[in-house]
Every structure is written in C-alpha cells, then in structure tokens.
Design a protein around this motif. Sequence first.
Motif, mmCIF file in Angstrom:
data_model
loop_
_atom_site.group_PDB
_atom_site.id
_atom_site.type_symbol
_atom_site.label_atom_id
_atom_site.label_comp_id
_atom_site.label_asym_id
_atom_site.label_seq_id
_atom_site.Cartn_x
_atom_site.Cartn_y
_atom_site.Cartn_z
ATOM 1 N N UNK A 119 6.167 -8.125 -3.439
ATOM 2 C CA UNK A 119 6.248 -6.910 -2.633
ATOM 3 C C UNK A 119 4.950 -6.608 -1.882
ATOM 4 N N UNK A 120 3.801 -6.848 -2.500
ATOM 5 C CA UNK A 120 2.542 -6.483 -1.830
ATOM 6 C C UNK A 120 2.365 -7.152 -0.471
ATOM 7 N N UNK A 121 2.622 -8.467 -0.357
ATOM 8 C CA UNK A 121 2.496 -9.068 0.988
ATOM 9 C C UNK A 121 3.451 -8.441 1.999
ATOM 10 N N UNK A 122 4.606 -7.981 1.531
ATOM 11 C CA UNK A 122 5.542 -7.354 2.464
ATOM 12 C C UNK A 122 5.070 -5.968 2.857
ATOM 13 N N UNK A 123 4.463 -5.236 1.914
ATOM 14 C CA UNK A 123 3.921 -3.916 2.254
ATOM 15 C C UNK A 123 2.801 -4.084 3.272
ATOM 16 N N UNK A 124 1.912 -5.043 3.024
ATOM 17 C CA UNK A 124 0.809 -5.224 3.974
ATOM 18 C C UNK A 124 1.314 -5.765 5.308
ATOM 19 N N UNK A 125 2.410 -6.549 5.267
ATOM 20 C CA UNK A 125 2.970 -7.058 6.524
ATOM 21 C C UNK A 125 3.642 -5.941 7.327
ATOM 22 N N UNK A 126 3.979 -4.836 6.680
ATOM 23 C CA UNK A 126 4.613 -3.736 7.408
ATOM 24 C C UNK A 126 3.588 -2.778 8.022
ATOM 25 N N UNK A 127 2.288 -3.091 7.893
ATOM 26 C CA UNK A 127 1.260 -2.307 8.594
ATOM 27 C C UNK A 127 1.244 -2.778 10.046
ATOM 28 N N UNK A 128 2.234 -2.294 10.792
ATOM 29 C CA UNK A 128 2.367 -2.768 12.176
ATOM 30 C C UNK A 128 1.704 -1.767 13.119
ATOM 31 N N UNK B 236 -1.307 2.652 6.737
ATOM 32 C CA UNK B 236 -1.579 1.270 7.137
ATOM 33 C C UNK B 236 -1.210 1.022 8.588
ATOM 34 N N UNK B 237 -0.073 1.610 9.006
ATOM 35 C CA UNK B 237 0.347 1.447 10.403
ATOM 36 C C UNK B 237 -0.619 2.161 11.347
ATOM 37 N N UNK B 238 -1.063 3.356 10.928
ATOM 38 C CA UNK B 238 -2.047 4.083 11.764
ATOM 39 C C UNK B 238 -3.331 3.252 11.862
ATOM 40 N N UNK B 249 -11.651 -3.001 12.124
ATOM 41 C CA UNK B 249 -10.791 -3.553 11.068
ATOM 42 C C UNK B 249 -9.893 -2.482 10.448
ATOM 43 N N UNK B 250 -8.718 -2.916 9.997
ATOM 44 C CA UNK B 250 -7.781 -2.035 9.311
ATOM 45 C C UNK B 250 -8.206 -1.972 7.835
ATOM 46 N N UNK B 251 -8.885 -0.858 7.457
ATOM 47 C CA UNK B 251 -9.509 -0.807 6.136
ATOM 48 C C UNK B 251 -8.479 -0.785 5.001
ATOM 49 N N UNK B 252 -7.267 -0.260 5.286
ATOM 50 C CA UNK B 252 -6.241 -0.251 4.222
ATOM 51 C C UNK B 252 -5.767 -1.676 3.961
ATOM 52 N N UNK B 253 -5.609 -2.439 5.025
ATOM 53 C CA UNK B 253 -5.186 -3.826 4.873
ATOM 54 C C UNK B 253 -6.249 -4.611 4.122
ATOM 55 N N UNK B 254 -7.517 -4.349 4.456
ATOM 56 C CA UNK B 254 -8.620 -5.055 3.779
ATOM 57 C C UNK B 254 -8.642 -4.724 2.292
#
Lengths: 217, 258, 271
Positions: A119-128, B236-238, B249-254
């Motif tokens: 799930x984590x890779x999918x959550x991070x992949x949804x940061x669009x 994360x989207x923001x 950089x997107x700090x939440x992604x990091x």
Amino acid sequence: MNLELFIWVEAICTLAIFSFLFRENPVYRLFEHIFLGLTIGFVLMKTWLEVLKPKWWDRLIYCIEVGDPHFWIWIIAFILGMMWYFQLSRRWYWISRIAIGISLGVGAGMEFKNQFMLIMPQITASFKPILVRNTQGMLQFSFNNFFMVFTIVAVLSYFFFSFEFKYKGMQLLPRAGRLLLMISFGAFFGNTVMTRFAVFIDRIQFLIQQWLHIGGG
Amino acid sequence: MEHANWAIRFLIFLLCASILIRIWQARKGKKLFIRRLPGLDAIDEAIGRATELGKPILFSLGLGGLNPTTFASMSVLRYVTTTAAKYGLRVIVPIFRPEVYPVVEDLMREAYTVAGRPDLFSPDDIRFFSDQQSTWASAVAGTMERERPAANFFFGEYGFESLIIAETGRHIGAIQIAATVSYYQIPFFILACDYTLMGEELYAASAYLSDNPVLRGSLVGQDLGKILITLLIVLGSIGATFATLKGIPNWILELLKY
Amino acid sequence: MRLLAKLQEIPYRVVYLLVLTVIILPFVIELKLPVFVSNETLMAYNTIEQLPDTQIVIFVSSWDAGIKGELWPQTEALMRHLMQRGIKFAIMSQIAQGASFAEEIAERVAKLYNKKYGVDWCNWGFLTGDAAMIQALAKNIPKTVQKDFRGTPLTDIPMMQGIEDISDVSLIIDIDYGPRPEWISFVHGPYGTPIIFGCASIVSSTLFPYIDSGQLAGLLVGVRGATEYESLLGYRGMGHKLIIPQSLAHLLIVILVLLGNIGYLAARKLQ
C-alpha cells in the motif's frame, strides 16, 4: 484412439454441466457429484505426493536414518498439523485453537509487512501534482491528476462509519464517492463479462473444433 | 528495502494505537457510534419474508478460511440464525473451507440454544461441498434448486461463482442480500441481489449487529486511519503540485519513501 | 412505445441463442480483426526482451481448468518468448493443478524451440505456503524447493546449478486467476526483482494501481493480453482464436444492454 476417448469424455462432461442452463436435472446432479469426488481425491493425492511426502515425511525419515538430532522439528510440525483435526472433537476442540492461534498470529504478523509493502508505494504514487505546467497536454494531465486525487478522497469518505455527514453540503463528498464506486463497478462488470465469455468460448471452441471437428484448428 | 523507515514506523504506530485505544474504550463500556447502514433493514426484511413463506434461509460464508472477513460474516450469521430460530426457520450453510466447518457448527448450535430452539439445530444443514470453486458453486446452485430457500445471504469473499449462485437464487425467487469484500463480484451481487453491502460495509454491519467491543473498536479506530491517509494524500498532492510549479522537493514524499 | 417496452423482456433463451451464434460463427467463417497492443502488455514484453540470459526466471502458473480459457494462451505466449530468447525458467504452482497444465504447455512449446527439460526449463511442482513459502524461496531456493515435479533433486538438474536465492532470479512471472500480491510485498519490495502478472480480466482493475506505482513490470489482462503478446511475438495462437468470438460477443452484449435500457425507459414512459 485414447485421445479421442478422452475428448468424448470431456465433451460429455461439458454438455452435462451445460444442461443446467436448460434446468436442474439428474444428469447435471450426477456430474456435479462426480466432480466433487474427483477434485477432492485429486487434491488429496497431490497434497500427499507433492507437499507432505517430499517436504515432511522424506525429511523426517532422512533425519532419523542419518541420526540427525533435529528430527524433532518434523515431529513438532506433525503434532501442530494434527492439532487441526481436534476441531472434529467436541471435547478436545480447545487443542485445535492452539494451531489456529499460531496460524492466525503468523498470518497477522506477515500481513503487516505485506500490506505496507503493497500500500505505501501506492499512497506515495497518488501524490499527483494537481497543476502541471510546461509539458505537452498539461491540461489533460492536470485534470487526470485532480480527478484521481478527488476520487481517492471521495471514495475514502464514503467508508467513514463512525460519524454521519449531517449537513447537506458535506454529504456531497460521500455521494460522489458512491457514484464513482458505481462507475468502477461498471468497469469491473465489463472485465468480468470478458472473463466469463473467455471461459465459455474456450469450451465452445473445444466442442466445435476438437470434438465435432468443424472449422480449422 | 527489508525494514520500514522511521516515518512508516510512526505511521504504523499511529494506526495500531488508534485501533487499540478504541477497542479499550469499547471494552470499558464507552458507546462508540457507528452509523446505521441502510442494508441492515434489508436483513430483517429477508428473515420476515422467509417466515411468511415458511421456507429455509441459505447463508453462504463465501470462500474465505478463518480470516477476519469470515469472522465478520459469522457475526452476521449468528444474528440471522438467532432471529430465524425464534421464528422456527432452518438456516442452511454451505461451507467452502473445511476448517470453517466446526466453528460454524459451534456457532449455530449456540445461536439456536440462545434463541430457545436447540431442537431446530441440525448438523446436516451445515454442508461442506468442496474447496474447488466450480464444484462448490455447482453444489450450492443445486442445493438452492432443491431446498428452495426464501432468503439468501451471501457474506464473505467470493470469486467467479458469485453470479452463478446469485443468479440461481434470483431464478428461484429468493430475496437476496450480499456483502462482500471481493470488489469484482460486487457488480454481480448488485444486479442479482436485492441489497448489496460493499467492501468495508460488511465489517460495519458485523460490528453493528454483534455489538462486540473488539469489532466496534476496530471499525472506529480504522476510521481514524482512513482520515490520516486521506490527509496524507491531500498534503502529498499539494506538495507534489508545489514541487512541479516551484521546483522544490516534495517533503512528504521524501518522508515516506524507502 | 409498447413494442419498445418489450425490448426489456427478451427471453433469456433467445439471448443464449444469439450468444451461441456469434461465438460459433468465427469458428466456421474465418474472421480477422486488428490488434492494438496496450501499454501494460508492451511493458511486459520489453521487460522480457531486456532480461539477461545469465539468470533464471521463476514462472508461477497457479491456474486450473476453470480459467483455462484466459490463462492458457498467456502461459503459452510468455513461455514462447522466454524460450525464443533462450532464457531458462523454472515452473512452479501454488495450487494443485497448476504445475500439470504448465508442464503440458512447456513440453509443447519446448518441441518448437528444441529445448530440453532440466537444461532450459524445469518444473518445481506444487509449492504451498503463500507468504511464508515466498519469503523462504527468496532466501534459499534449493532448501525450499528440494526436488522437482518428477522427484529429481534440484542439485541434479543442470540449469539449477549455482541458483541459490533471489539474486539469481531476473524475473518472476505469476499467471493466476488473481495473482498474489505477496510476490510484490516479499520479493519486489525488499529485493527489487521485477514482477509480471498475468491475470483473468475480472481482477485486472485491481492490479492497474500496481502498474501506476511501478510495482509491476508488466501486466497481461485475460485473452486480450495474450492476443496482444502473440501479435508482438508475430504468431497467431490460441489468443487470436478466442479473441474474435469474444469481441463479437462483447458487441452483442453492448447492443443488448442498449436495447434493454431503451425498453426500460419506454416502459417507464408508458406507466
């Protein structure tokens, strides 16, 4: 000749099960019970020949033959496995709970890693990015990304159970979620029709081409 | 990556803590609110219909073994059996996984006893057919045609046999309620059944009907987890938007990458 | 309007007859349709094209007779590609029937490419245990598998010499009705081994997020995926044979759904 016999057997079995489409009948019932017996017998045989015998029995016997003191591991495995059968006893049912508990515990522990790895890779992949600039088709990408994030949020809100969306404005989000779910179920339905037809067409192909020898192939 | 990083460990801790705290609160007697699902009225309606017609009820637990979905379905089975027993109805349960059989047998014996009708319990109504899907589906369809239940309940995990059994039930005129976590079978249940509970609504129904503090606490605790993940995705989207527009950089992604 | 309302009451036996007709027709009259290759199938093809021939592929074939129509063509197409490229693979299954079907297909395809059992491919048989087995396999293959489908110790199989753990595996292919996500969690996640799934169409919608997130290196969806793969390999196999009646059947379903909805709306207007 043998192959032709098997083809006839396969065709008769297929048509017997298909007869259910007309109505429930004794032929269908007979073949239903034959399949029940066949599958149970097959799985039993396979489980012994390919799982229990090579992975437990042969290893236990080998350990005993060579005098390996770790043979007790295989004895414990046997005992744990046998514990499951105490489910059939009303008096000793509690013994099976130990085996069930161990299985559930191991399963639950592995599920932690399993779910987070999935799930984590999918959550991070949804940061669009909602707004995309300086690329070809930026409006399309922006809309796609916004729609995807909105869908995730709306569908998640549909499954909030511990509070009610009291105000009409707030109810729009879970309603949108439900609508989007229905759209996705339409896609699932289309895919399922594809699977069902594929399975049916495979049988028809067998009956037409391999049994009745009509058409090429 | 073999192990989680600190951000993910913290996230796991938050999710587990919310569930455990809610379970503890429920056990202490705190009333945790769960909104009533529209599908729950349909369950009582179905049992009422079976009572009017004097026909048995068929309750299928699906393909799952002894897992949370099956346990949730069993909570509903207990409720249905207890209610049905009060009206003198039989409940037929087709079983897919053999390890589920003794648990169901115990549950139903207890349910009939609690309802004051231990005489109604018959082990023959709990039927293990096969652990092969096609065979199991054929057997359940055959059982429906022979026993002619007035109400069918399909609770649990299902595969391609869902349409076979739901369509057979529709064909015999039974009122049907389904609840499944198998998303690809939901469209078929929606088409063939009178009411369908989707995905997690099965667990909500089970928690609501059973009044079990663990089930209630887990459900309410998980809601916090869902809110957390929703917030993460929005933030994360923001962050991703700013990263694209400003080149930062997107700090939440990091934080969550491993 | 009354006539239109009757459209929602088409007898089911008429529907069965129509479906049978459109399905049987392509087997009697040869029809051809263009094939457009989807992104996820192309990803799978490119992944196998770029594989080194120094490592093996684990080919998990966990499907049974019930879903043979969709997954047999996929299995055959992928095996053809692997054998064409000279990449060694080991078949295994997580259900009782699976290994037998895969063995049958592999033997048939091996004859076409002159490949030998034990040298170019082998069959580990039925391995049960789900997540625990997958983790054990990733850490130590010879200890987890021990013997092949025929009872031969792995140490006696030429292609398995020097194969110790997941670092000796270049790709995992899982062909299943619903491929197990445990391969992603316990193999791709920790070790980065690419995974290709071949699935029944019904579960494909739930697997597309794994393509989007990069967790899958490719996805074959039902008969469509098999047909696309066959066209990439340049041959017309079982997939092509089954996709044409399938396409016609889908067209019929769309027409019937539209007619049914017209009938429903007409009936509502009459009330």
